[in-house]
Design an enzyme around this catalytic site. Structure first.
Site, PDB file in Angstrom:
ATOM      1  N   ASP A 611       0.872  -1.186   0.000  1.00  0.00           N
ATOM      2  CA  ASP A 611       0.000   0.000   0.000  1.00  0.00           C
ATOM      3  C   ASP A 611       0.905   1.231   0.000  1.00  0.00           C
ATOM      4  OD1 ASP A 611      -2.882   1.107   0.531  1.00  0.00           O
ATOM      5  OD2 ASP A 611      -1.547   2.220   1.882  1.00  0.00           O
ATOM      6  N   LEU A 612       0.681   2.127  -0.965  1.00  0.00           N
ATOM      7  CA  LEU A 612       1.528   3.321  -1.077  1.00  0.00           C
ATOM      8  C   LEU A 612       1.202   4.301   0.050  1.00  0.00           C
ATOM      9  CD1 LEU A 612       1.443   4.001  -4.931  1.00  0.00           C
ATOM     10  CD2 LEU A 612       2.982   2.525  -3.625  1.00  0.00           C
ATOM     11  N   ASP A 654      -4.186   2.572  -4.858  1.00  0.00           N
ATOM     12  CA  ASP A 654      -2.732   2.583  -4.668  1.00  0.00           C
ATOM     13  C   ASP A 654      -2.249   1.272  -4.064  1.00  0.00           C
ATOM     14  OD1 ASP A 654      -3.870   2.878  -2.224  1.00  0.00           O
ATOM     15  OD2 ASP A 654      -2.645   4.564  -1.568  1.00  0.00           O
TER      16      ASP A 654
END
Length: 741
Positions: A611-612, A654
């Site tokens: 997960d960004l 993302d």
């Protein structure tokens, strides 16, 4: 009683008087009993205070009728003494003494005058002598000489005693006169002091800085000072002809009279009231009146004391302040921003009523700590940051928070606040504003959805101004025309014309657009490379609020590619439209294949759920196009670092997933995770020159030990990701370590 021969001015005389065996009464010239000896008090059944102070003839109400003759004789003897100023002996009296039987006894009474220094009668001493013994001696035949000697001796003793007591009485009278003179002198001094006090009171009364008045219980002015006259504008004479009721504003009178009634009834001692007087000039005047009651010696209401202070300027300031507060409240209630206030413990003290328009219940806020509200989408990192800011008493700005409203729907708010400090510097809470941005959030969602359609559709989309110059275009347009948006922005759309349609074609097309607002049909266009292609084009007009054309939107399909629809559909079904990475469908298929292969080979693999971090601010500040560009750059950078056998997929937003096959040990997985985090923390440079810094958090699940199905592995990797983000981001966590704890 002071002032008679038995007073305490001569202690010896008083002891002699009270110790005499005979009964003595002392009366003044008006025959009022002013003293009596102890022997007399013991002989008379009535108490001393029932005799002293009364007329001697009325002091014995229970005297029998048989003694009436004795009373007449007593009256005659006393009058004779008062007139002649000489002693007089009353006739012998025979009477019956009752006790343990009736006994006959004899007594003789003698009245002796006591004259003052001026020769006037001061007192009469009434002596009652029991002569029973002498009478009985005489009756028993005692010799006359013996009786006479006894009587003369008794008479001589009596005369000596009377003379001695008369002298003492004279001395007592002289002392009394001196005392009276001293009392007169003290009285003169007291009168002088009283006059001075009265003069001081009058000066204080008149020169006081506040109004002072004496008011009758019915409200009539009895006495007023100069300041009160100045306050209400009346001359003293005119004001004294009025009552409080006549100069009081009617709306304030009932409360004033009710409080005065309580004071008159004794249920309260004093009261203060802010009220309005009617000034002589006709305008209203605010005063503060403090009222107390003076009662007479009998306890009845005598008059009120009123202290009146002019508070007109203060009241005007208060009313002006209240008007400002009312304006503030009105503005707060109608403003799009909501006002709130917290105390020093971060509990809500005030919330503007307008917040109910956001679907939030006002009653749910008052008294609650702000941390107890039903937040949603509030990460631990954001919560810790907010709490640290609040505890440090620092301001905060534009914090976006989600709350559940009364219907359970999400209400989005943007909150700003400043700390409040008391005059002594102590922290007393926060004040701030809240704006409902739920509609903006919904709009953003719609825009993101539209942007997703805009960016992900295989149809070319272009937006122009009313003159046909390019404003925006989607990736499909760039792919089909082979022109980047940066190259063609601002150019007229004539650059795609192929030349295969003549002017009449375009003239008819634009005539239809002007008349109907849209046109659609086949058209030949040219790519950047020079190749021509047949497209199905639809052009629509966009109008502003005034009904004028603000934009044109063109949507077209490359009909040449439609010749191979099956392969294109298969590609779209298995790949992410933005990054061309495998999508969830293809990821699940590959992961299932990898798990089966690991079991056959007795090997192992890993799922890395990525997960960004800090991706949302890029979208919010630089726009969704920059966000899409960043996602494609992330996909390209990560793919370069993986083996050919590994899989990199995008689940959406993302979130990315890496599937590692045939890993020798857990150390290999950790090295890949650390490399991914390093690559994500390395800055990205976008097309427009912006340098973007993000990061990433990773959750790891191993197969087959953490799960043997794709769904189970993804779920456990997601749980590990949650723990990694909770630990502060930029980290990775293994699911097996979570299970161990």
């Amino acid at each position: 009683m002071d002032g008679h021969p038995t007073s305490g001015t001569n202690t010896n005389f008083r002891a002699l008087f009270n110790g005499a065996p005979d009964c003595y009464l002392v009366v003044d010239p008006q025959f009022v009993v002013v003293g009596m000896s102890d022997a007399c008090a013991d002989a008379i059944p009535a108490p001393r205070n029932a005799i002293v102070g009364r007329n001697v003839f009325a002091a014995f109400p229970d005297i029998p009728a048989s003694a009436e003759q004795w009373l007449r004789a007593l009256r005659a003897s006393l009058r004779r003494v008062s007139q002649t100023l000489k002693p007089h002996t009353m006739p012998l009296e025979r009477y019956e003494a009752r006790g343990d039987g009736v006994k006959v006894r004899y007594r003789r009474c003698r009245n002796v005058p006591i004259l003052g220094p001026d020769g006037h009668l001061d007192y009469i001493i009434h002596r009652i002598e029991d002569v029973t013994a002498s009478v009985r001696l005489k009756q028993q035949g005692s010799g006359r000489k013996r009786l006479n000697r006894t009587l003369r001796a008794a008479a001589a003793r009596m005369e000596a005693e009377v003379a001695s007591r008369a002298h003492e009485a004279s001395e007592a009278s002289a002392q009394l006169k001196h005392a009276n003179e001293e009392l007169a002198r003290l009285n003169v001094e007291a009168n002088v002091k009283l006059r001075r006090l009265e003069e001081s009171f009058r000066a204080t009364f008149e020169q006081a800085a506040v109004g002072i008045a004496h008011v009758a219980p019915n409200g009539r002015w009895l006495r007023v000072n100069r300041k009160l006259c100045d306050i209400v504008g009346y001359p003293r004479e005119d004001l004294l002809r009025l009552s409080i009721q006549e100069i009081s504003w009617p709306e304030d009178l009932d409360a004033n009279l009710a409080l005065a009634g309580e004071v008159l009834a004794g249920t309260r001692e004093t009261f203060s009231i802010e009220k309005r007087y009617i000034h002589r000039a006709g305008h209203l005047l605010w005063v503060n009146a403090t009222i107390s009651l003076v009662r007479d010696e009998a306890g009845n209401p005598d008059y009120f004391i009123a202290v009146v202070e002019d508070i007109q300027k203060r009241k005007e300031a208060e009313l002006a302040l209240e008007d400002e507060r009312e304006v503030f409240r009105n503005l707060t209630n109608i403003a799009s921003d909501h006002f709130w206030e917290l105390d020093e413990h971060f509990r809500f003290k005030t919330v503007s009523k307008s917040i109910v328009h956001s679907g939030l219940d006002l009653a749910d806020y008052i008294g609650k700590a702000c941390w107890d509200l039903p937040f949603i989408s509030l990460s631990e990192e954001t919560r810790r940051t907010l709490e640290a800011t609040a505890k440090a008493h620092r301001p905060f700005r534009s914090v976006e928070l989600g709350l559940l409203d009364r219907q359970g729907e999400t209400c989005w708010l943007v909150v700003s606040g400043d700390p409040v400090f008391a005059r002594n510097g102590e922290f007393s809470g926060y004040r701030g504003t809240t704006r409902d941005i739920s509609e903006r959030k919904r709009t953003e969602v719609r825009l993101r959805q539209q942007a997703m359609v805009f960016n992900c559709t295989e149809e070319g989309v272009v937006i122009t101004d009313p003159q046909g110059c390019v404003i925006d275009a989607n990736p499909a347009f760039e792919r089909i025309t082979e022109n980047s948006l940066a190259e063609i922005r601002g150019q007229n759309m004539r650059f795609v014309q192929s030349g295969r349609q003549d002017r009449s074609f375009y003239r008819e097309m634009w005539q239809s657009i002007r008349e109907t607002g849209n046109w659609q049909g086949e058209i030949w266009n040219r790519r950047k490379s020079g190749d021509t292609y047949l497209a199905w084009l639809s052009i629509s007009s966009v109008y502003d609020e005034a009904g004028r054309i603000s934009n044109y939107v063109g949507v077209f399909i490359d009909l040449n590619r439609m010749k191979h629809p099956k392969s294109e559909l298969e590609r779209l079904a298995l790949h992410d439209a933005l990054t061309s990475l495998p999508n969830r469908v293809q990821l699940l298929d590959r992961l299932e294949h990898a798990v089966k292969g690991a079991k056959r080979r007795n090997g192992s693999g890993a799922v890395l759920f990525i997960d960004l971090d800090r991706f949302k601010p890029v979208n919010d500040t630089l726009g969704h196009r920059a966000g899409d560009e960043l996602l494609m750059a992330v996909a390209a950078r990560l793919k370069e670092r993986l083996r050919e056998a590994d899989t990199l997929a995008r689940l959406g937003g993302d979130e990315f997933v890496i599937v590692l096959e045939d890993i020798p040990n857990a150390e290999g997985v950790r090295s890949v995770a650390e490399e991914v985090i390093l690559q994500l923390e390395t800055p990205f440079v976008l097309e427009d020159g912006h340098e973007v810094r993000i990061g990433g958090s990773i959750g790891i699940a191993l197969f087959p030990q953490d799960g043997e199905t794709p769904a189970r592995l993804l779920e456990r990797a997601d749980r590990a990701l949650y723990e990694a983000k909770a630990s502060g981001r930029g980290a990775y966590r293994h699911f097996d370590s979570l299970a161990a704890t």
